[in-house]
Design an enzyme around this catalytic site. Structure first.
Site, PDB file in Angstrom:
ATOM      1  N   TYR A   1       5.107 -81.894  18.575  1.00  0.00           N
ATOM      2  CA  TYR A   1       6.385 -81.703  19.449  1.00  0.00           C
ATOM      3  C   TYR A   1       5.901 -81.677  20.798  1.00  0.00           C
ATOM      4  O   TYR A   1       4.735 -81.118  21.080  1.00  0.00           O
ATOM      5  CB  TYR A   1       6.808 -80.307  19.082  1.00  0.00           C
TER       6      TYR A   1
ATOM      7  N   ASN B   1      44.875 -49.064 -16.115  1.00  0.00           N
ATOM      8  CA  ASN B   1      45.016 -50.146 -15.380  1.00  0.00           C
ATOM      9  C   ASN B   1      43.949 -50.824 -14.772  1.00  0.00           C
ATOM     10  O   ASN B   1      43.612 -50.247 -13.715  1.00  0.00           O
ATOM     11  CB  ASN B   1      46.284 -50.179 -14.609  1.00  0.00           C
TER      12      ASN B   1
ATOM     13  N   LYS C   1       6.310 -78.049   7.184  1.00  0.00           N
ATOM     14  CA  LYS C   1       7.574 -78.255   7.797  1.00  0.00           C
ATOM     15  C   LYS C   1       7.760 -79.938   7.744  1.00  0.00           C
ATOM     16  O   LYS C   1       7.124 -80.474   8.211  1.00  0.00           O
ATOM     17  CB  LYS C   1       8.079 -77.772   9.170  1.00  0.00           C
TER      18      LYS C   1
ATOM     19  N   GLN D   1      49.020 -61.419   4.513  1.00  0.00           N
ATOM     20  CA  GLN D   1      50.018 -60.172   4.168  1.00  0.00           C
ATOM     21  C   GLN D   1      50.001 -59.162   5.400  1.00  0.00           C
ATOM     22  O   GLN D   1      49.048 -58.593   5.538  1.00  0.00           O
ATOM     23  CB  GLN D   1      49.651 -59.388   2.895  1.00  0.00           C
TER      24      GLN D   1
ATOM     25  N   GLU E   1      50.889 -44.391 -11.309  1.00  0.00           N
ATOM     26  CA  GLU E   1      49.637 -44.270 -10.696  1.00  0.00           C
ATOM     27  C   GLU E   1      49.310 -42.737 -10.488  1.00  0.00           C
ATOM     28  O   GLU E   1      50.181 -41.813 -10.714  1.00  0.00           O
ATOM     29  CB  GLU E   1      50.215 -44.621  -8.999  1.00  0.00           C
TER      30      GLU E   1
ATOM     31  N   ARG F   1      36.129 -47.684   3.745  1.00  0.00           N
ATOM     32  CA  ARG F   1      35.201 -47.106   3.575  1.00  0.00           C
ATOM     33  C   ARG F   1      33.613 -47.842   3.666  1.00  0.00           C
ATOM     34  O   ARG F   1      32.544 -47.195   3.473  1.00  0.00           O
ATOM     35  CB  ARG F   1      35.152 -46.478   2.094  1.00  0.00           C
TER      36      ARG F   1
ATOM     37  N   GLY G   1      45.589 -46.045 -12.126  1.00  0.00           N
ATOM     38  CA  GLY G   1      46.825 -46.002 -12.811  1.00  0.00           C
ATOM     39  C   GLY G   1      46.738 -45.912 -14.145  1.00  0.00           C
ATOM     40  O   GLY G   1      45.956 -46.394 -14.908  1.00  0.00           O
TER      41      GLY G   1
ATOM     42  N   ALA H   1     -14.913 -82.241  12.840  1.00  0.00           N
ATOM     43  CA  ALA H   1     -14.282 -80.766  13.053  1.00  0.00           C
ATOM     44  C   ALA H   1     -14.113 -80.562  14.734  1.00  0.00           C
ATOM     45  O   ALA H   1     -14.688 -81.325  15.339  1.00  0.00           O
ATOM     46  CB  ALA H   1     -15.178 -79.916  12.463  1.00  0.00           C
TER      47      ALA H   1
ATOM     48  N   ARG I   1       8.729 -74.916   5.088  1.00  0.00           N
ATOM     49  CA  ARG I   1       9.925 -74.630   5.677  1.00  0.00           C
ATOM     50  C   ARG I   1      10.614 -75.956   5.107  1.00  0.00           C
ATOM     51  O   ARG I   1       9.853 -76.985   4.368  1.00  0.00           O
ATOM     52  CB  ARG I   1       9.767 -74.978   7.166  1.00  0.00           C
TER      53      ARG I   1
HETATM   54  C1  UD1 Z   1      45.480 -50.292  -8.133  1.00  0.00           C
HETATM   55  C2  UD1 Z   1      46.590 -50.243  -9.176  1.00  0.00           C
HETATM   56  C3  UD1 Z   1      46.050 -49.286 -10.247  1.00  0.00           C
HETATM   57  C4  UD1 Z   1      44.702 -49.820 -10.737  1.00  0.00           C
HETATM   58  C5  UD1 Z   1      43.742 -50.052  -9.741  1.00  0.00           C
HETATM   59  C6  UD1 Z   1      42.466 -50.508 -10.630  1.00  0.00           C
HETATM   60  C7  UD1 Z   1      48.349 -50.574  -7.695  1.00  0.00           C
HETATM   61  C8  UD1 Z   1      49.532 -50.010  -6.881  1.00  0.00           C
HETATM   62  N1  UD1 Z   1      47.527 -49.956  -8.289  1.00  0.00           N
HETATM   63  O1  UD1 Z   1      45.316 -49.292  -7.443  1.00  0.00           O
HETATM   64  O2  UD1 Z   1      47.139 -49.179 -10.929  1.00  0.00           O
HETATM   65  O3  UD1 Z   1      44.168 -48.678 -11.814  1.00  0.00           O
HETATM   66  O4  UD1 Z   1      44.234 -50.890  -9.016  1.00  0.00           O
HETATM   67  O5  UD1 Z   1      41.545 -50.753  -9.487  1.00  0.00           O
HETATM   68  O6  UD1 Z   1      48.527 -51.541  -7.594  1.00  0.00           O
HETATM   69  N2  UD1 Z   1      45.969 -54.837  -1.679  1.00  0.00           N
HETATM   70  C9  UD1 Z   1      46.706 -56.062  -0.901  1.00  0.00           C
HETATM   71  N3  UD1 Z   1      47.643 -55.437   0.001  1.00  0.00           N
HETATM   72  C10 UD1 Z   1      48.241 -54.263  -0.247  1.00  0.00           C
HETATM   73  C11 UD1 Z   1      47.440 -53.307  -0.974  1.00  0.00           C
HETATM   74  C12 UD1 Z   1      46.272 -53.595  -1.672  1.00  0.00           C
HETATM   75  O7  UD1 Z   1      46.267 -57.004  -1.070  1.00  0.00           O
HETATM   76  O8  UD1 Z   1      49.174 -53.934   0.587  1.00  0.00           O
HETATM   77  C13 UD1 Z   1      44.498 -55.339  -2.508  1.00  0.00           C
HETATM   78  C14 UD1 Z   1      43.353 -54.634  -2.062  1.00  0.00           C
HETATM   79  O9  UD1 Z   1      42.701 -55.380  -1.078  1.00  0.00           O
HETATM   80  C15 UD1 Z   1      42.762 -54.551  -3.529  1.00  0.00           C
HETATM   81  C16 UD1 Z   1      43.853 -54.573  -4.426  1.00  0.00           C
HETATM   82  O10 UD1 Z   1      44.835 -55.146  -3.753  1.00  0.00           O
HETATM   83  O11 UD1 Z   1      42.065 -55.788  -3.738  1.00  0.00           O
HETATM   84  C17 UD1 Z   1      44.066 -53.210  -5.180  1.00  0.00           C
HETATM   85  O12 UD1 Z   1      44.538 -52.212  -4.098  1.00  0.00           O
HETATM   86  P1  UD1 Z   1      44.151 -50.891  -4.009  1.00  0.00           P
HETATM   87  O13 UD1 Z   1      44.712 -50.328  -2.839  1.00  0.00           O
HETATM   88  O14 UD1 Z   1      42.574 -50.833  -4.325  1.00  0.00           O
HETATM   89  O15 UD1 Z   1      44.802 -50.377  -5.331  1.00  0.00           O
HETATM   90  P2  UD1 Z   1      44.246 -49.083  -6.305  1.00  0.00           P
HETATM   91  O16 UD1 Z   1      44.805 -47.777  -5.595  1.00  0.00           O
HETATM   92  O17 UD1 Z   1      42.739 -48.845  -6.440  1.00  0.00           O
END
Ligand code: UD1
Ligand code: CA
Length: 466
Positions: free
Chosen positions: A395, A177, A359, A81, A162, A22, A148, A431, A341
């Site tokens: 310069y 969470n 400068k 990852q 979730e 987004r 979550g 001057a 500068r």
């Molecule tokens: C997650 C939590 C949710 C919590 C919320 C808070 C899970 C399944 N859910 O949801 O309970 O309320 O955060 O904001 O964890 N990321 C990775 N690899 C992946 C997926 C995600 O590195 O495969 C990273 C994202 O870049 C991000 C973070 O993990 O920084 C959270 O991922 P996101 O997809 O935003 O999880 P939420 O759906 O928001």
């Protein structure tokens, strides 16, 4: 903060592999800047106070840009990852860095920059005092949609569900969470491998660890946030702006509490590391960036931008000046419309006026360059007057050369000082001179075409035309 008392083995893992769709950006989401710092640097910064023994960032998109960003941070390890199968799978990628170690893992999200150092400290210390396998940072929200939910049995956390998997009853739960956790490292990776992906999103959910640990009879605890804004995440440019303004307000509030007047806090942007002394007034639209220090009793007018610079006490900077990697000493007056500068120094009580550029130049104590000048690679002594339109020609298209103007010298308006050149103590430059040779002390240098007056010339010229 007594960080040393926490744990000698605190490991930070930051999740940052998500795509950030987004944002609609070629730049990874966590490298977008809020209040002058990349989002991920806010996150790492808030954890740094706990003196972690390792930091692992999980990346997955635009990995090269993140590598470049952290090139000068050998203490930060990147784990890739690929593909991204969920937050549980993301944490698993840290295992090679943490295998064989013990202690506590603090898990943070790279896109949640408002989390305070004091909050993560409270989370980790609570976690340690309860000897929990996992401690979840939770918050209670009026609108918990999308998060979550924390499911409790007899008051204790039993699971995190979730939003997409939650029943109507579970969706009515307001406690969510935050996505920030402390884990005991010993059982962590074994438990992570037990997480499945049979859920609404087909992902390995990190929050499922709660259920796994509870199933193993291990203690899981929670710490709740008093200010739920701390866990605001950034998923869009709009949220980036929201988070930026909160960071700006925090800094401005601190400054005002310490005695700085901020005329319009909504338009004054002061980055986190900047120091400002009491009784300094910051007018609307002032930007203080990087490692800038401003003394006390200063007046910084609208539209001034100061980057990585030092400003003494009782300095007045008039409207619309840019100051970069320079020093302005006490009592000096700068602007309006001046540019300093890098490596410039305006000494005590010196004046730099409108449309003056410095400068790599020192303007000595009490000296003045009040209008329309370019002073580059110059060393200017005390009580020198630099006239309007003076230019140091430093310069020749290939190399840069120095100009020295000794104490008490007077440079007449519209003079060019063709470097390398030295104007001696108390010397005068007439001057309109183009000075190519050194001017001895106490002498007058005139280097311009001699004036010729032709009486009656206008009438003669007119007769010729008619
Ligand atoms: C997650 C939590 C949710 C919590 C919320 C808070 C899970 C399944 N859910 O949801 O309970 O309320 O955060 O904001 O964890 N990321 C990775 N690899 C992946 C997926 C995600 O590195 O495969 C990273 C994202 O870049 C991000 C973070 O993990 O920084 C959270 O991922 P996101 O997809 O935003 O999880 P939420 O759906 O928001
Ligand atoms: Ca999220």
């Amino acid at each position: 903060m007594p960080a040393a008392t926490l744990s000698p083995d605190l490991h930070i893992v930051v999740l940052a592999a998500g795509k950030g769709t987004r944002m609609k950006s070629a730049v990874p989401k966590v490298l977008h800047r809020a209040a002058g710092l990349a989002l991920i640097d806010h996150v790492v910064g808030s954890a740094q106070g706990l003196k972690p023994s390792s930091i692992v960032v999980i990346v997955g998109h635009q990995t090269e840009q993140l590598r470049t960003h952290f090139a000068r941070r050998p203490d930060i390890h990147l784990a890739v990852q690929e593909p991204q199968l969920g937050t549980g799978h993301a944490l698993l990628q840290a295992e090679p860095f943490l295998a064989g170690k013990t202690g506590t893992v603090l898990l943070l999200s790279g896109d949640v920059p408002l989390l305070r150092a004091s909050t993560v400290y409270a989370l980790v210390s609570h976690h340690l005092s309860r000897r929990a396998a996992a401690t979840v940072l939770t918050a209670t929200l009026d609108r918990p949609d999308g998060y979550g939910r924390i499911v409790r049995e007899h008051g204790s956390i039993s699971a995190i569900v979730e939003h997409k998997d939650a029943s109507a009853d579970e969706r009515a739960i307001a406690e969510i969470n935050s996505g920030v956790y402390a884990f005991d490292l010993a059982p962590l990776f074994g438990a992570l491998r037990q997480i499945g992906s049979l859920n609404a999103q087909g992902e390995y959910y990190l929050p499922d660890l709660v259920r796994v640990f509870r199933g193993q009879g291990l203690p899981v605890d929670t710490v709740s946030l008093s200010d739920p804004r701390e866990i605001l995440g950034v998923n869009s440019r709009k949220e980036l702006a929201d988070v930026s303004s909160i960071l700006r307000d925090r800094k401005n509030d601190e400054l005002m509490a310490s005695g700085v007047t901020i005329v319009d806090p909504a338009t004054t942007w002061v980055e986190a590391d900047v120091v400002v002394g009491a009784d300094t007034v910051l007018h609307p639209g002032v930007y203080l960036e990087g490692q800038t220090r401003v003394g006390s009793g200063c007046e910084i007018h609208s539209g001034v931008r100061i980057i990585d610079s030092t400003v003494g006490d009782r300095v007045v900077i008039n409207n619309f000046c840019v100051v970069r990697q320079s020093a302005i000493e006490s009592g000096a007056l700068v602007g309006p419309f001046a540019q300093l500068r890098p490596a410039s120094r305006v000494a005590e009580n010196a004046h730099v006026g409108n449309f003056v550029e410095l400068k790599n130049t020192t303007l000595g104590r009490g000296s003045k360059a009040n209008h329309l000048a370019y002073l580059g690679d110059a060393t200017i002594g005390e009580n020198v007057n630099v006239g309007a339109g003076t230019i140091t020609c430093n310069y020749d298209g290939v190399a840069k050369y120095p100009t020295v103007i000794e104490d008490g010298a007077f440079i007449g308006s519209d003079s060019q000082l063709i470097a390398p050149v030295r104007v001696g103590r108390n010397a005068y430059v007439a001057a309109g001179s183009s000075i190519t040779e050194d001017v001895p002390p106490d002498s007058l240098a005139i280097a311009r075409g001699k004036q010729v007056n032709k009486p009656g010339w206008v009438a003669r010229a007119k007769r010729k035309r008619d």
